[in-house]
Write a protein that holds these residues in place. Structure first.
Motif, PDB file in Angstrom:
ATOM      1  N   LYS A 158       0.793  -1.264   0.308  1.00  0.00           N
ATOM      2  CA  LYS A 158       0.109  -0.082  -0.296  1.00  0.00           C
ATOM      3  C   LYS A 158       1.273   1.228   0.373  1.00  0.00           C
ATOM      4  CE  LYS A 158      -3.928  -2.276   0.972  1.00  0.00           C
ATOM      5  NZ  LYS A 158      -4.889  -2.686   2.694  1.00  0.00           N
ATOM      6  N   LEU A 159       2.349   1.335   0.481  1.00  0.00           N
ATOM      7  CA  LEU A 159       3.302   2.067  -0.268  1.00  0.00           C
ATOM      8  C   LEU A 159       3.619   2.783  -1.164  1.00  0.00           C
ATOM      9  CD1 LEU A 159       5.238   1.778   3.114  1.00  0.00           C
ATOM     10  CD2 LEU A 159       4.232   3.478   3.205  1.00  0.00           C
ATOM     11  N   LYS A 160       3.404   0.787  -1.556  1.00  0.00           N
ATOM     12  CA  LYS A 160       4.628   1.419  -3.042  1.00  0.00           C
ATOM     13  C   LYS A 160       2.831   2.095  -3.590  1.00  0.00           C
ATOM     14  CE  LYS A 160       7.249  -2.430  -3.601  1.00  0.00           C
ATOM     15  NZ  LYS A 160       6.724  -3.754  -3.752  1.00  0.00           N
ATOM     16  N   GLN A 161       1.328   1.472  -3.153  1.00  0.00           N
ATOM     17  CA  GLN A 161       0.283   2.041  -4.570  1.00  0.00           C
ATOM     18  C   GLN A 161       0.305   3.094  -4.443  1.00  0.00           C
ATOM     19  OE1 GLN A 161      -2.419  -0.901  -3.598  1.00  0.00           O
ATOM     20  NE2 GLN A 161      -4.566   0.273  -5.022  1.00  0.00           N
ATOM     21  N   HIS A 162       0.133   3.719  -3.057  1.00  0.00           N
ATOM     22  CA  HIS A 162      -0.192   5.365  -2.643  1.00  0.00           C
ATOM     23  C   HIS A 162       0.103   6.118  -2.050  1.00  0.00           C
ATOM     24  CE1 HIS A 162      -4.840   3.064  -2.680  1.00  0.00           C
ATOM     25  NE2 HIS A 162      -3.958   2.255  -1.747  1.00  0.00           N
ATOM     26  N   GLN A 163       1.267   5.756  -1.938  1.00  0.00           N
ATOM     27  CA  GLN A 163       2.450   7.234  -2.058  1.00  0.00           C
ATOM     28  C   GLN A 163       1.519   7.678  -0.866  1.00  0.00           C
ATOM     29  OE1 GLN A 163       3.032   7.965  -5.887  1.00  0.00           O
ATOM     30  NE2 GLN A 163       5.112   7.513  -5.868  1.00  0.00           N
ATOM     31  N   PRO A 164       1.298   7.425   0.398  1.00  0.00           N
ATOM     32  CA  PRO A 164       0.389   8.123   1.265  1.00  0.00           C
ATOM     33  C   PRO A 164       1.027   9.302   2.252  1.00  0.00           C
ATOM     34  CG  PRO A 164       1.615   5.802   2.591  1.00  0.00           C
ATOM     35  CD  PRO A 164       1.880   6.230   0.936  1.00  0.00           C
ATOM     36  N   LYS A 165       0.710   9.781   2.206  1.00  0.00           N
ATOM     37  CA  LYS A 165       1.398  11.082   3.035  1.00  0.00           C
ATOM     38  C   LYS A 165       2.070  10.890   4.583  1.00  0.00           C
ATOM     39  CE  LYS A 165       1.690  14.327   0.149  1.00  0.00           C
ATOM     40  NZ  LYS A 165       0.795  16.065   0.557  1.00  0.00           N
ATOM     41  N   PHE A 166       1.176   9.903   4.936  1.00  0.00           N
ATOM     42  CA  PHE A 166       1.879   9.617   6.286  1.00  0.00           C
ATOM     43  C   PHE A 166       1.134   8.455   6.519  1.00  0.00           C
ATOM     44  CE2 PHE A 166      -1.082  13.761   7.923  1.00  0.00           C
ATOM     45  CZ  PHE A 166      -2.505  12.750   8.192  1.00  0.00           C
ATOM     46  N   VAL A 167       1.319   7.244   7.875  1.00  0.00           N
ATOM     47  CA  VAL A 167       1.520   6.382   7.818  1.00  0.00           C
ATOM     48  C   VAL A 167       0.814   6.521   9.551  1.00  0.00           C
ATOM     49  CG1 VAL A 167       1.123   3.968   8.691  1.00  0.00           C
ATOM     50  CG2 VAL A 167       2.991   4.736   6.836  1.00  0.00           C
ATOM     51  N   TYR A 168      -0.445   6.090  10.296  1.00  0.00           N
ATOM     52  CA  TYR A 168      -1.057   6.744  11.461  1.00  0.00           C
ATOM     53  C   TYR A 168      -1.349   5.178  12.411  1.00  0.00           C
ATOM     54  CZ  TYR A 168      -4.230   8.001  15.146  1.00  0.00           C
ATOM     55  OH  TYR A 168      -4.619   8.556  16.295  1.00  0.00           O
ATOM     56  N   VAL A 169      -0.618   6.074  12.856  1.00  0.00           N
ATOM     57  CA  VAL A 169      -0.558   4.523  14.067  1.00  0.00           C
ATOM     58  C   VAL A 169      -0.635   4.798  15.500  1.00  0.00           C
ATOM     59  CG1 VAL A 169       0.715   2.805  12.685  1.00  0.00           C
ATOM     60  CG2 VAL A 169       2.080   3.701  14.401  1.00  0.00           C
ATOM     61  N   VAL A 170      -1.933   4.055  16.566  1.00  0.00           N
ATOM     62  CA  VAL A 170      -1.304   4.001  18.118  1.00  0.00           C
ATOM     63  C   VAL A 170      -0.726   2.506  18.114  1.00  0.00           C
ATOM     64  CG1 VAL A 170      -2.780   4.551  19.529  1.00  0.00           C
ATOM     65  CG2 VAL A 170      -3.754   5.572  17.445  1.00  0.00           C
ATOM     66  N   PRO A 171      -0.071   2.595  18.145  1.00  0.00           N
ATOM     67  CA  PRO A 171       0.413   1.365  18.559  1.00  0.00           C
ATOM     68  C   PRO A 171       0.957   1.081  19.995  1.00  0.00           C
ATOM     69  CG  PRO A 171       2.576   2.924  18.549  1.00  0.00           C
ATOM     70  CD  PRO A 171       0.969   3.393  18.181  1.00  0.00           C
ATOM     71  N   THR A 172       0.139   1.754  20.676  1.00  0.00           N
ATOM     72  CA  THR A 172       0.512   1.114  22.689  1.00  0.00           C
ATOM     73  C   THR A 172      -0.464   1.013  22.955  1.00  0.00           C
ATOM     74  OG1 THR A 172       3.073   1.815  22.716  1.00  0.00           O
ATOM     75  CG2 THR A 172       2.474   1.448  23.984  1.00  0.00           C
ATOM     76  N   PHE A 173      -1.603   0.162  24.097  1.00  0.00           N
ATOM     77  CA  PHE A 173      -2.967   0.018  24.147  1.00  0.00           C
ATOM     78  C   PHE A 173      -4.050   1.089  23.153  1.00  0.00           C
ATOM     79  CE2 PHE A 173       0.001   0.798  27.515  1.00  0.00           C
ATOM     80  CZ  PHE A 173       0.473  -0.873  27.366  1.00  0.00           C
ATOM     81  N   SER A 174      -4.295   0.659  22.070  1.00  0.00           N
ATOM     82  CA  SER A 174      -4.637   1.209  21.045  1.00  0.00           C
ATOM     83  C   SER A 174      -5.901   1.767  21.225  1.00  0.00           C
ATOM     84  CB  SER A 174      -4.300   0.898  19.543  1.00  0.00           C
ATOM     85  OG  SER A 174      -5.488   0.067  19.429  1.00  0.00           O
ATOM     86  N   ASN A 175      -6.546   2.774  20.778  1.00  0.00           N
ATOM     87  CA  ASN A 175      -8.183   2.866  21.187  1.00  0.00           C
ATOM     88  C   ASN A 175      -8.816   3.123  20.007  1.00  0.00           C
ATOM     89  OD1 ASN A 175     -10.704   3.874  20.713  1.00  0.00           O
ATOM     90  ND2 ASN A 175     -10.131   6.051  21.609  1.00  0.00           N
ATOM     91  N   PRO A 176      -9.622   1.974  19.580  1.00  0.00           N
ATOM     92  CA  PRO A 176     -10.443   1.515  20.254  1.00  0.00           C
ATOM     93  C   PRO A 176      -9.767   0.153  20.841  1.00  0.00           C
ATOM     94  CG  PRO A 176     -10.838   0.817  18.427  1.00  0.00           C
ATOM     95  CD  PRO A 176      -9.923   1.141  17.600  1.00  0.00           C
ATOM     96  N   ASP A 177      -9.186  -0.651  20.133  1.00  0.00           N
ATOM     97  CA  ASP A 177      -8.701  -2.089  20.603  1.00  0.00           C
ATOM     98  C   ASP A 177      -7.663  -2.352  21.776  1.00  0.00           C
ATOM     99  OD1 ASP A 177      -6.643  -1.706  19.045  1.00  0.00           O
ATOM    100  OD2 ASP A 177      -7.239  -3.647  17.417  1.00  0.00           O
ATOM    101  N   GLY A 178      -7.044  -1.822  22.074  1.00  0.00           N
ATOM    102  CA  GLY A 178      -6.309  -1.660  23.552  1.00  0.00           C
ATOM    103  C   GLY A 178      -4.904  -2.700  22.948  1.00  0.00           C
TER     104      GLY A 178
END
Lengths: 398, 398
Positions: A158-178
Motif C-alpha cells: 500500500k505504500l507503493k500503490q498509494h504513496q501516502p503522506k503518512f501512516v497513522y498508528v496508535v501502537p501502544t494500547f490503541s483506541n479502540p482495540d487496546g
C-alpha cells in the motif's frame, strides 16, 4: 440565505458515536456507561493542581499575559526531560505544545494533506483522527494486520500503490482495540517508512497507563535514530486531567516548524495559564508515582470487567486482555449486530460503544468497545452483572 | 528526506511583524516598545481570577473532566446575557466558545473557504486574520475606504466581481488603524451583504475599550435582524486577561453548527477549566466596572502619547485620535520608509511597528502603529521623548 460552504464540508460526517452518546444520555443517569473514554475523576490530583495554579498567580501578573505560540518554554523543557525515559530524544525547541493531542493530529494534517492525498491507518482506528484527516479531503486506506500490528507485506504494497503522506498508528494500547504492537512490527513500519519516504504519525496518549511494569514498549519515535520519519504526539489528559487540554508533539524540525507556523493562524496559542500550572505540577509533584497509582487502579478496574467476561461462553464473546490503556475490545457472535445489542443492553441499564464506526473499511458490526477507566469498581460490578445478563438473554432471543 | 507538504503550505509566509519583533527583542530590555498589542499587566484582575479558579476546584473533581466541544454552557449563557447590552440577540446554544477570537476566524475560514475563494477586507487590516484566510488558499481583495469604513460603491463593485465568501471587517477601533465605522457605512455593508448573499465576519475584540462613554457604536451583528448575514466574534483577552485564551463566536445557526463540528476535529475542545473559571469571574465580579477602569486608564495612556505627537510638525506626522482600542495609527512624510525609521528610533531606545505589512494591497510604507496599552504612563513619556527626538532627527538627516 443559502450558504456557500467550502468543498471540504462535504466530508464532514455526523459522528455515529456522538449520536449513540446522545441515545445513552437520554436513557438517564441510571445507565452505567462503559461507552466513553474518560479517566476516573476520584483519581484526579486536584489539590496539587490547585497548588500549581496558586504558584502561577503568585508569580505575578505577567504570567497572565500572552505567551508564545510554541508554548511555555519551561514546560517544553520538562517534557523533553520526561520523554528521555522512553528513549525519545527531543530538544525543548523541537516540542510544540498543543490544545491536546487532537490538535497535534489536526496541525500535522493541515501541513501535510492536500485533497486526494492518502493516509494509511490501522483498521479499526481512532475515530477522531480519521475525522481530522477527512476534513482535509484526504483518502483513508486501511492496512491489514493482527494483534501485533500492521502486516509488513500489506503495508509495503500500500505504500507503493498509494504513496501516502503518512501512516497513522496508535501502537501502544490503541483506541479502540487496546492492542500493543510487537517490537518487530514497529521496526518493520519504520524501515518501510524510510524506504518509501513516508512520515509516521505515532499517537501515544495511553502509553503511560501500563499494567505490567516489567514490559517495555519502545515508541517508534525512539527507534527513529535519524529523527526524520516519526511525528510523535502525546497528552496529559489521561495522566493528569483532561480539562487542562495540554498535548504536545515532536518530530522532524521542518515539520514542527510548519506546524508551529500554522498553529499561529489556528489559535495564536493554547492557554499559557494552564501550561504554566502544568509546569509547576510536573516540577513539584511525583507524576511517575501518580501514574503508577493510576495504572494499578485501572488494572483492578479492568480485572473486574475481565472476570465477568470470563463467565460468558467463549462462543458468545471473545476478547484479548489489554496490557494497558482504557479499553477492552470484544467480539460477539457474527450473527449479532452490536448496535442492536446496545439497544437491548440499554434496557438493562448498561451501555457500550459498538465497534463498527471505528473501522475505516469493512466494518465488523459484531465488535464493541468497553471502557473500564471511568466507572468505579462498584459500578463496574453492577454494570457487568447487567451486561452479562443481557448478553445471555440476547443469545436466547437471537 | 524530502517532505511532501500540502499545497497550502506554499501560502505560509514568514510574518514580517514577527521578524521585527525579533529585532526589537534583540535590542534588549532598555527599549520601550510601542510595537506589541498587549494589555497592561498591572490592570489584570489577578486576585479575582485566582478566586474564580478556587471556586472551580471547590466544585469538585468533575470540573476537571472533559467538557463539551461547544464550550461550558453556563459561560455561553452568561455571554448571551452580556451581549444584549450591545443589541446582539444570541441564544446560548448559538454561541461557540473558542481558544480566542483567532480560532473563531480560523474555524469560519475552514468551513467557508476553498482554494481560490475570495475574502474582501479593509486595507490595512488585521494581519493574523489574513494569515488564516491565506492558509486556506483564499484570495484577498481590498475594498477602498476612508476613516468611516469601506466605500459602498467600491464594495458593491467588488461583491459583484468576486462573489466573495465573506467580507472581513473590524469596524470598532480596528487593528491596526484604530478607526470606527460610521453607522451609515455599517448599514450599507449589511444591505449589500443581503443583496449579494455574502457573509460578514465582524471581528470585535476591542469594542469594549471605549473612550467616550456617551457614544454608541452598534455592532453590525445587532443590525442583522434576519440573523442570516453576520458572524460576530469577540474575546476576553483585552478585557480580562489574554492567558485564559477564551473567545467566542455567534452567527447563523447553520454556520455555527459546522464550525462546532470542525472544532471537534481541530482540538476537541478549549480548556474547560479556564471556561469554568471565567464563568465564576463573570458571575461574581463587576466586569463592566473593570472595563470602565480600563477604558479610563487607557484613555490616559493614549492622551500622553497624543500630546507628544502634537508637539511634532503636522507635515512630519499625521494621525487621527482614536476613540478607543489600543493603537494610534500614524503617517510620516511620504519620503520616509517606516521600516528604515524604526531602525533609527531603535538606536534611541524606542520601537513601533511599521504599517506596511498590514496592507493587503498597495502598502503605504510611511505608516506606523503605536500601541499605548502595554507600557505604563511613565514609560510612555520616556518612550515618546525618545520617539519625538528621533523623528525630528530623522527629518534633519532625511
Amino acid at each position: 440565505m443559502s450558504y456557500r460552504f467550502a468543498d471540504r464540508t462535504k466530508m464532514f460526517k455526523t459522528s455515529a458515536i456522538r449520536e449513540i452518546g446522545g441515545i445513552i444520555q437520554r436513557k438517564g443517569s441510571d445507565v452505567i456507561s462503559f461507552a466513553g473514554g474518560n479517566p476516573h475523576e476520584p483519581y484526579f490530583p486536584t489539590a496539587q493542581i490547585q497548588q500549581a495554579f496558586e504558584k502561577v498567580f503568585a508569580s505575578g501578573n505577567a504570567s497572565l499575559q500572552y505567551g508564545m505560540t510554541t508554548g511555555y518554554m519551561p514546560l517544553r523543557g520538562a517534557i523533553s526531560e520526561r520523554v528521555k525515559s522512553k528513549g525519545i530524544q527531543a530538544k525543548p525547541e523541537d516540542i510544540l505544545l498543543t490544545t491536546g493531542s487532537q490538535q497535534s493530529i489536526d496541525l500535522l494534517s493541515r501541513v501535510m494533506l492536500s485533497p486526494g492525498d492518502v493516509v494509511l491507518t490501522e483498521n479499526p482506528t481512532f475515530l477522531a483522527a480519521t475525522q481530522a484527516f477527512e476534513s482535509y479531503e484526504a483518502k483513508l486506506v486501511a492496512v491489514e494486520g493482527d494483534k501485533d500490528g500492521m502486516y509488513p507485506e500489506d503495508l509495503e504494497q500500500k505504500l507503493k500503490q498509494h504513496q501516502p503522506k503518512f501512516v497513522y498508528v496508535v501502537p501502544t494500547f490503541s483506541n479502540p482495540d487496546g492492542k500493543v504492537w510487537s517490537e518487530e512490527r514497529r521496526a518493520a513500519l519504520l524501515e518501510l517508512a524510510y524506504k518509501y519516504d513516508t512520515l509516521i504519525l505515532e499517537d501515544d496518549p495511553y502509553g503511560d497507563i501500563q499494567f505490567h511494569e516489567e514490559e517495555k514498549y519502545t515508541p517508534i519515535a525512539a527507534m527513529d535514530e535519524r529523527k526524520t520519519q516519526v511525528v510523535y504526539t502525546s497528552s496529559f489528559s489521561k495522566t493528569v486531567v483532561p480539562s487542562l487540554r495540554i498535548g504536545w508533539v515532536t518530530g522532524p524540525e521542518a515539520v514542527i516548524k510548519y506546524m508551529s507556523q500554522i498553529k499561529e493562524a489556528a489559535d495564536l496559542m493554547s492557554s499559557p495559564l494552564d501550561q504554566q500550572a502544568l509546569y509547576y505540577l510536573l516540577r513539584d509533584m511525583d507524576l511517575d508515582a501518580h501514574i503508577r497509582m493510576l495504572s494499578k487502579n485501572y488494572y483492578q478496574h479492568m480485572s473486574i470487567m475481565r472476570d465477568y467476561l470470563n463467565t460468558l461462553d467463549e462462543n458468545l464473546v471473545s476478547w484479548v486482555e489489554p496490557k494497558g490503556g482504557m479499553f477492552i475490545w470484544a467480539k460477539v457472535h457474527e450473527s449479532i449486530n452490536a448496535t442492536e445489542l446496545l439497544k437491548q443492553v440499554l434496557e438493562h441499564g448498561v451501555a457500550f460503544i459498538p465497534g463498527g464506526p471505528f473501522f475505516v473499511e469493512n466494518p465488523q458490526e459484531n465488535t464493541l468497545r468497553l471502557n473500564f477507566t471511568h466507572p468505579n469498581p462498584e459500578k463496574i460490578k453492577i454494570g457487568m452483572e447487567r451486561l452479562t445478563a443481557a448478553f445471555k438473554q440476547s443469545v436466547k432471543l437471537g
